[in-house]
Design a protein around this motif. Structure first.
Motif, mmCIF file in Angstrom:
data_model
loop_
_atom_site.group_PDB
_atom_site.id
_atom_site.type_symbol
_atom_site.label_atom_id
_atom_site.label_comp_id
_atom_site.label_asym_id
_atom_site.label_seq_id
_atom_site.Cartn_x
_atom_site.Cartn_y
_atom_site.Cartn_z
ATOM 1 N N GLN A 384 -43.285 -77.047 56.031
ATOM 2 C CA GLN A 384 -43.880 -77.863 54.967
ATOM 3 C C GLN A 384 -44.918 -77.069 54.183
ATOM 4 O OE1 GLN A 384 -45.385 -81.298 57.025
ATOM 5 N NE2 GLN A 384 -43.340 -82.035 57.564
ATOM 6 N N ARG A 385 -45.622 -76.192 54.883
ATOM 7 C CA ARG A 385 -46.693 -75.441 54.222
ATOM 8 C C ARG A 385 -46.164 -74.264 53.411
ATOM 9 N NH1 ARG A 385 -52.066 -72.757 57.160
ATOM 10 N NH2 ARG A 385 -52.980 -71.889 55.247
ATOM 11 N N PHE A 386 -45.180 -73.556 53.974
ATOM 12 C CA PHE A 386 -44.722 -72.321 53.340
ATOM 13 C C PHE A 386 -43.323 -72.427 52.730
ATOM 14 C CE2 PHE A 386 -47.782 -70.986 56.628
ATOM 15 C CZ PHE A 386 -48.686 -70.318 55.827
ATOM 16 N N GLY A 387 -42.697 -73.602 52.822
ATOM 17 C CA GLY A 387 -41.374 -73.775 52.224
ATOM 18 C C GLY A 387 -40.292 -73.917 53.270
ATOM 19 N N ARG A 388 -39.307 -74.780 52.972
ATOM 20 C CA ARG A 388 -38.229 -75.041 53.925
ATOM 21 C C ARG A 388 -37.471 -73.755 54.242
ATOM 22 N NH1 ARG A 388 -33.809 -79.659 52.660
ATOM 23 N NH2 ARG A 388 -32.961 -78.069 51.268
ATOM 24 N N GLY A 389 -37.202 -73.548 55.521
ATOM 25 C CA GLY A 389 -36.478 -72.362 55.941
ATOM 26 C C GLY A 389 -37.367 -71.180 56.276
ATOM 27 N N THR A 390 -38.690 -71.366 56.184
ATOM 28 C CA THR A 390 -39.596 -70.268 56.547
ATOM 29 C C THR A 390 -39.438 -69.909 58.020
ATOM 30 O OG1 THR A 390 -41.194 -70.956 54.867
ATOM 31 C CG2 THR A 390 -42.004 -69.537 56.631
ATOM 32 N N VAL A 391 -39.363 -70.931 58.881
ATOM 33 C CA VAL A 391 -39.126 -70.719 60.312
ATOM 34 C C VAL A 391 -37.755 -71.310 60.645
ATOM 35 C CG1 VAL A 391 -39.961 -71.142 62.642
ATOM 36 C CG2 VAL A 391 -41.597 -70.886 60.760
ATOM 37 N N LYS A 392 -36.904 -70.509 61.267
ATOM 38 C CA LYS A 392 -35.529 -70.928 61.549
ATOM 39 C C LYS A 392 -35.201 -70.710 63.016
ATOM 40 C CE LYS A 392 -34.257 -68.921 57.060
ATOM 41 N NZ LYS A 392 -33.396 -67.918 56.389
ATOM 42 N N VAL A 393 -34.128 -71.357 63.453
ATOM 43 C CA VAL A 393 -33.594 -71.024 64.778
ATOM 44 C C VAL A 393 -32.841 -69.708 64.657
ATOM 45 C CG1 VAL A 393 -33.439 -73.437 65.465
ATOM 46 C CG2 VAL A 393 -31.474 -72.353 64.390
ATOM 47 N N SER A 394 -32.611 -69.052 65.787
ATOM 48 C CA SER A 394 -32.079 -67.680 65.758
ATOM 49 C C SER A 394 -30.667 -67.604 65.202
ATOM 50 C CB SER A 394 -32.103 -67.093 67.174
ATOM 51 O OG SER A 394 -31.310 -67.885 68.055
ATOM 52 N N THR A 395 -29.924 -68.715 65.231
ATOM 53 C CA THR A 395 -28.533 -68.687 64.753
ATOM 54 C C THR A 395 -28.418 -69.089 63.288
ATOM 55 O OG1 THR A 395 -28.265 -70.968 65.533
ATOM 56 C CG2 THR A 395 -27.591 -69.200 67.025
ATOM 57 N N GLN A 396 -29.532 -69.155 62.593
ATOM 58 C CA GLN A 396 -29.552 -69.653 61.215
ATOM 59 C C GLN A 396 -29.922 -68.538 60.253
ATOM 60 O OE1 GLN A 396 -32.275 -72.925 60.773
ATOM 61 N NE2 GLN A 396 -32.151 -72.944 58.552
ATOM 62 N N GLY A 397 -29.111 -68.375 59.199
ATOM 63 C CA GLY A 397 -29.461 -67.458 58.129
ATOM 64 C C GLY A 397 -28.946 -66.049 58.282
ATOM 65 N N ALA A 398 -28.051 -65.807 59.254
ATOM 66 C CA ALA A 398 -27.532 -64.453 59.448
ATOM 67 C C ALA A 398 -26.415 -64.115 58.468
ATOM 68 C CB ALA A 398 -27.032 -64.288 60.886
ATOM 69 N N TYR A 399 -25.775 -65.137 57.884
ATOM 70 C CA TYR A 399 -24.633 -64.914 56.996
ATOM 71 C C TYR A 399 -24.884 -65.598 55.652
ATOM 72 C CZ TYR A 399 -22.311 -63.644 61.369
ATOM 73 O OH TYR A 399 -21.979 -63.060 62.565
ATOM 74 N N THR A 400 -24.327 -65.020 54.605
ATOM 75 C CA THR A 400 -24.497 -65.586 53.263
ATOM 76 C C THR A 400 -23.182 -66.045 52.647
ATOM 77 O OG1 THR A 400 -24.278 -63.385 52.267
ATOM 78 C CG2 THR A 400 -26.515 -64.133 52.824
ATOM 79 N N GLN A 401 -22.045 -65.792 53.330
ATOM 80 C CA GLN A 401 -20.747 -66.115 52.712
ATOM 81 C C GLN A 401 -20.612 -67.596 52.380
ATOM 82 O OE1 GLN A 401 -21.295 -64.157 55.396
ATOM 83 N NE2 GLN A 401 -19.455 -62.984 55.948
ATOM 84 N N TRP A 402 -21.232 -68.455 53.188
ATOM 85 C CA TRP A 402 -21.064 -69.891 52.985
ATOM 86 C C TRP A 402 -22.056 -70.465 51.974
ATOM 87 C CZ3 TRP A 402 -25.134 -73.194 53.948
ATOM 88 C CH2 TRP A 402 -26.188 -72.679 54.699
ATOM 89 N N GLN A 403 -23.052 -69.687 51.582
ATOM 90 C CA GLN A 403 -24.105 -70.215 50.721
ATOM 91 C C GLN A 403 -23.540 -70.698 49.387
ATOM 92 O OE1 GLN A 403 -27.166 -70.729 51.440
ATOM 93 N NE2 GLN A 403 -27.678 -69.443 53.191
ATOM 94 N N MET A 404 -24.201 -71.682 48.826
ATOM 95 C CA MET A 404 -23.771 -72.289 47.575
ATOM 96 C C MET A 404 -23.788 -71.261 46.436
ATOM 97 S SD MET A 404 -25.230 -75.856 46.031
ATOM 98 C CE MET A 404 -26.926 -75.275 46.085
ATOM 99 N N ARG A 405 -22.762 -71.325 45.595
ATOM 100 C CA ARG A 405 -22.700 -70.444 44.435
ATOM 101 C C ARG A 405 -23.601 -71.006 43.343
ATOM 102 N NH1 ARG A 405 -17.655 -70.615 43.811
ATOM 103 N NH2 ARG A 405 -17.485 -71.986 42.006
#
Length: 423
Positions: A384-405
């Protein structure tokens, strides 16, 4: 002495997504402009200039490209962080004008002005302050019920003489009937295309027709919801203001991918993000969920590809709001459903059987599980303080292929230090 007529105002931001983009790009003020949906697929917001060119809401962008080249129309990707922040600023301003207000959507807010003096001057003051402090144009419609307030807002937007403010309560009975006779029934809140067709079969084509229809016949044919709508048009309030937003009974987080996904780790990475968002919403309303569901989907519009749309649900060992616990189950269900011969276009998670965290039924046969409450509080506080996704679980954010275009996305002008406009 009779009861005072309710003065419910609906304040609606004009072409909200487009207006947000123009705040930081004044050079686009007179340019035909549209904002596109996820993966730059369809039009979800249109400037008045784009509407004049015949661009329809929900129209696929590829159908508009010839029109865009001919008239210099521009398209931008949805910038949800910007829109959410601008919405919060508008709603905060509106809350200063009356003690009761209800945020209905990202660009609409009901404000209860009952008993306040000089409503027209107050409405113009709301418009002026929101415009001055945020740059977002708004219109104000006032009526005795929520449904009539929305119709009044419809009039305020389309009639220049109103200058953005219209009070239905100021009309005489004859003027009200004349106005409702001129508005098609599909402009009524909750009346979509299918209902419009069914109503027309009964000779109901205008708002006046619906207001004056035979009550018993209408209820028998269309149910109690339509009867409530009719009573709202008859100035009988059936949809109350909600001072506190009720807790959600189901939370769904899903997304269509920017490109086709064929690898299990990439799918699991996407699901980790969806789980994190869903559990954050769960904790925000002080609830926990007892059932979770995961679904996968191939591209149903690609008839040349094999189709596979599995879904699995599982009752959790005990109700939880723990991102780590839910994430483990999401990965397990995804692994069970995954088949490498298919290309996946969408995935999502659903949390249900939601109840307050104070309601917890223990299990005599299961040991008490260690709580991650303090960890989840720390995670939410940092995000909430630094923006959503600042702290993630270890299995989150390793890949970008699925990210929205988002090939046409504007900077995060108000939510990212790197994107703050320089003057």
């Amino acid at each position: 002495m009779g009861k005072a007529v309710q003065q419910l105002a609906l304040v609606d931001c004009n072409n909200f997504y487009v207006s947000c983009e123009r705040v930081f790009r004044p050079d686009l003020a007179q340019v035909p402009l549209v904002v596109l949906s996820n993966n730059d697929g369809c039009v979800v917001s249109r400037s008045n200039e784009a509407k004049a060119l015949g661009v329809k809401m929900g129209q696929p962008w590829f159908e508009c490209k010839a029109l865009a080249e001919q008239h210099g129309m521009l398209a931008m990707s949805s910038n949800y962080a910007l829109y959410a922040d601008m919405s919060n600023r508008v709603m905060q301003i509106l809350s200063d004008f009356a003690p009761r207000h209800e945020v209905y959507s990202i660009d609409e807010c009901f404000v209860d002005l009952t008993g306040l003096p000089k409503l027209r001057e107050l409405s113009y003051a709301m418009r002026e302050r929101v415009g001055q402090w945020t740059g977002i144009p708004v219109c104000v419609g006032i009526g005795p019920t929520k449904t009539l307030a929305k119709l009044a807002n419809h009039v305020a937007k389309r009639h220049p003489r109103s200058r953005g403010v219209f009070n239905y309560n100021d009309l005489s009975d004859a003027q009200k009937s004349h106005l409702l006779q001129r508005i098609p029934v599909d402009e009524v809140w909750g009346v979509g295309r299918q209902l419009t067709r069914r109503l027309s079969q009964h000779g109901i084509t205008t708002v006046l027709d619906l207001r004056d229809a035979h009550v018993a016949t209408l209820r028998a044919e269309f149910g109690v919801v339509m009867e409530k709508t009719q009573r709202e048009l008859q100035e009988i309030a059936c949809i109350e203001m909600q001072d506190v937003q009720p807790a959600r009974q189901q939370i769904i987080c899903s997304r269509s991918f920017g490109q086709m996904v064929t690898e299990l780790p990439v799918l699991q990475d996407a699901l980790s993000t969806f789980v994190a968002n869903a559990c954050a919403k769960l904790r925000a309303q002080n609830s926990h969920a007892a059932v979770m569901q995961v679904f996968l989907q191939t591209n149903r519009f690609r008839r040349d590809l094999p189709q596979y749309m599995p879904s699995l649900a599982v009752p959790l060992p005990e109700p939880t709001d723990d991102t780590l616990e839910v994430n483990r189950w999401a990965h397990h269900l995804c692994h069970r459903m995954f088949k490498p011969e298919y290309a996946y276009k969408k995935a999502g998670v659903v949390l249900s059987e939601i109840s307050p965290v104070t309601h917890r039924q223990g299990d005599l046969l299961e040991p008490v599980r260690a709580s991650n409450t303090r960890l989840m509080v720390a995670l939410d506080t940092l995000n909430q303080r630094f923006g959503r996704g600042t702290v993630k679980v270890s299995t989150q954010g390793a890949y970008t292929q699925w990210q929205m275009r988002q090939e046409r996305k504007s900077p995060n002008y108000t939510t990212d230090w790197q994107d703050i406009p320089m003057v």
